[in-house]
Write an enzyme that holds these catalytic residues in place. Sequence first.
Site, PDB file in Angstrom:
ATOM      1  CD  GLU A   1      -2.662   1.205   2.593  1.00 51.10           C
ATOM      2  OE1 GLU A   1      -3.692   1.901   2.615  1.00 51.10           O
ATOM      3  OE2 GLU A   1      -2.267   0.537   3.571  1.00 51.10           O
TER       4      GLU A   1
ATOM      5  CE  LYS B   1      -7.345   1.587   3.428  1.00 47.95           C
ATOM      6  NZ  LYS B   1      -6.112   2.087   4.055  1.00 47.95           N
TER       7      LYS B   1
ATOM      8  CB  CYS C   1      -4.784  -1.422   3.771  1.00 47.91           C
ATOM      9  SG  CYS C   1      -3.931  -1.398   5.383  1.00 47.91           S
TER      10      CYS C   1
END
Length: 389
Positions: free
Chosen positions: A124, A200, A237
Site C-alpha cells: 500500500e 480502497k 489494506c
Amino acid sequence: LQMSAAPKRAEIDGLEKIFDQLSTEDRDDVFRILYGKQLERVAYEDTLEADAAAKGIELKGYRIPAAPEQMRAPRLVKVAAIQNAIVLPTTEPIATQRDAIHKRVGELLDIAGRAGANVVGLQEAWHMPFAFCTRERLPWTEMAEPIDGPTTKFLIPYAQKYNMVIINPILERDEAKDEVIWNTAVIISNSGRIIGRSRKNHIPRVGDFNESTYYMESTLGHPVFETAFGRIGVNICYGRHHPQNWMMYALNGADIIFNPSATIGGLSEPLWGIEARNAAIANHVFTVGINRVGTEVFPNEFSSGNGKPAHKDFGHFFGSSYIAAPDGSRTPSLSRTSDGVLVTECDLNLIRQVKDHWGFRMTQRLDVYAKSITAAADPNYRPQIIREN
C-alpha cells in the site's frame, strides 16, 4: 540515582525462524496444523540467490499445485509479493524520498522478474512513507500522483521487460475531478498499458490510522481486471477486515485477490495470518497479503486519541507477506524485518477443484443474505432477537 531504561528488544525475524529450531518431525506437524501442509520450496539459480542476498533482499519461492485433470492443462501463474521499507529519513525532500524508494523497489522488481514472476503486487502507498498518521497534510500530499504519474511511468518498463502484470498501489490525485485524493491501486498490464484502477473501500478509524483526513472512500465498487495471467482483484489494506469486501471481488470473478497493506505489530499482527487465508478458503480464490516493513519516524509528534503519549512513529511494520490458496494451504511468510520477494507458482485449476469439493459458492445462499443485509442497512432496522416471555 537515575535508572537507565531497559534496552528495547529487537524485533524477531519471523515465526518460521523459530519453527526451524524444532525437530524435523515437530516442524512437519507444526506446518501441517498451522499452514495446512508444507509446500514445495523452489530453488533458484545461484547467481539470482547471490544477487538477492548481496542487495539485502530475502527471496523465497514455493509451489501450490492442483491435481492433474484429464480435460484441462495446468494453469500455472507465478504470483509475487514485494515488501519493502522506506529508504531515506522523512525529513529529506519529498521527491528525493520518492526517487530513493523507486530505485530500491526497482532492485526488488528485477529479482522478481528474474525469478519468473507473472503478476507482482506492491504494498500500500509503496512510493512514500505511510504519513497518514500525522494529520498534517503538507508536505505528504505532495506525494499524491495521477494514475499515469511518475510512479506508474517508473514501473511500466519493468512490466514490459519481464512480461509481468504489476499491482501499483499509490496515493492518487484525481486531476480530472477537482484533485480529490484517493488510496488507489493502478493495474499495469504485462504490455505496459494501464488496464484500470481500484480504490480502497474501507478507511480505518483506529489508533493512529485515522486516514479519512487524507483520502476518500472508493465509489468504484469491486472491479476485477482480466489479465494475461488470470483475473485480479485488489482489496486495499483495511478492507481485509470486512469479509463481504473479499466476497464481492470473488463474485465479480477474481482468481487472485491482492491485499496491499501497511499495518503494525501492536495493532493487527494476530489477525494478519488469518484474514487473507480465511478469505481464500471462503471464496475459493488465491489471496496475497503484502505488508511493508520497518519503523518510519516523522519530524513532528502526533497523538492517537487513545490516551497514549504523543509520539513520532506508528510502530513496527511487520512485513510477513504471504500467499494463501483456496484449499486452506499457505506459504510461509517473508521476514518481519527485511525487504523481500515471495514468488509462488499457483495452479489456478485448484480454484474450480476446491469449488467442486467444498461447494461454498453453491451453498452460500446469496438471496437470503441480500434480503437481510438490505433490511439491516435501513436506519429503522430492528435486529431479529427473540426473548423469553
